[in-house]
Design a protein around this motif. Sequence first.
Motif, short mmCIF file in Angstrom:
data_model
loop_
_atom_site.label_atom_id
_atom_site.label_comp_id
_atom_site.label_asym_id
_atom_site.label_seq_id
_atom_site.Cartn_x
_atom_site.Cartn_y
_atom_site.Cartn_z
N PHE A 42 -12.24 10.55 -4.51
CA PHE A 42 -12.07 11.78 -3.72
C PHE A 42 -10.61 11.97 -3.35
N GLN A 44 -7.88 10.67 -4.71
CA GLN A 44 -7.03 10.90 -5.87
C GLN A 44 -7.18 12.32 -6.41
N GLU A 45 -8.39 12.84 -6.37
CA GLU A 45 -8.65 14.18 -6.90
C GLU A 45 -8.19 15.29 -5.95
N THR A 46 -8.36 15.07 -4.65
CA THR A 46 -8.07 16.15 -3.69
C THR A 46 -6.79 15.92 -2.89
N ASP A 48 -6.78 15.01 0.04
CA ASP A 48 -7.12 15.46 1.39
C ASP A 48 -7.66 14.31 2.23
N ALA A 51 -10.00 15.35 5.23
CA ALA A 51 -11.37 15.68 4.82
C ALA A 51 -12.14 14.41 4.52
N LEU A 52 -11.51 13.46 3.85
CA LEU A 52 -12.17 12.20 3.53
C LEU A 52 -12.56 11.46 4.81
N HIS A 74 -1.94 8.12 -10.65
CA HIS A 74 -1.47 9.40 -10.13
C HIS A 74 0.01 9.34 -9.75
#
Length: 105
Positions: A42, A44-46, A48, A51-52, A74
């Motif tokens: 999560f 790495q993709e966002t 955020d 939010a996490l 990344h």
Amino acid sequence: MFWHGEEGQRYTHFASRFAVIAKRAKVPWRCHDLRHRFASVFLQETGDLAALQAILGHRHIAMTLKYAHLNTAHLHRAIKRVGTKTGTAPLVSREPTVSETMVSA
């Protein structure tokens, strides 16, 4: 916890079934590992973190960071995006010459 259905019903045998599969495959596994994996993917993709933190229900961001075990792929992609200008030579470290030493003194 894992939930399913519109009513938010809890899977009750999820962890024990995965444990049986992991044991047969001779792979060390804990159900909690999925939580760590989700957090890493999560983030790495966002990117955020706030939010996490909310999704995982952590009071302190430090705990969220413990869950988000990041690999460095990344970071390598980010560095490649910066790159170097075409035609620049790589920096090579060398000892200064005597004249360079005298000029800087």
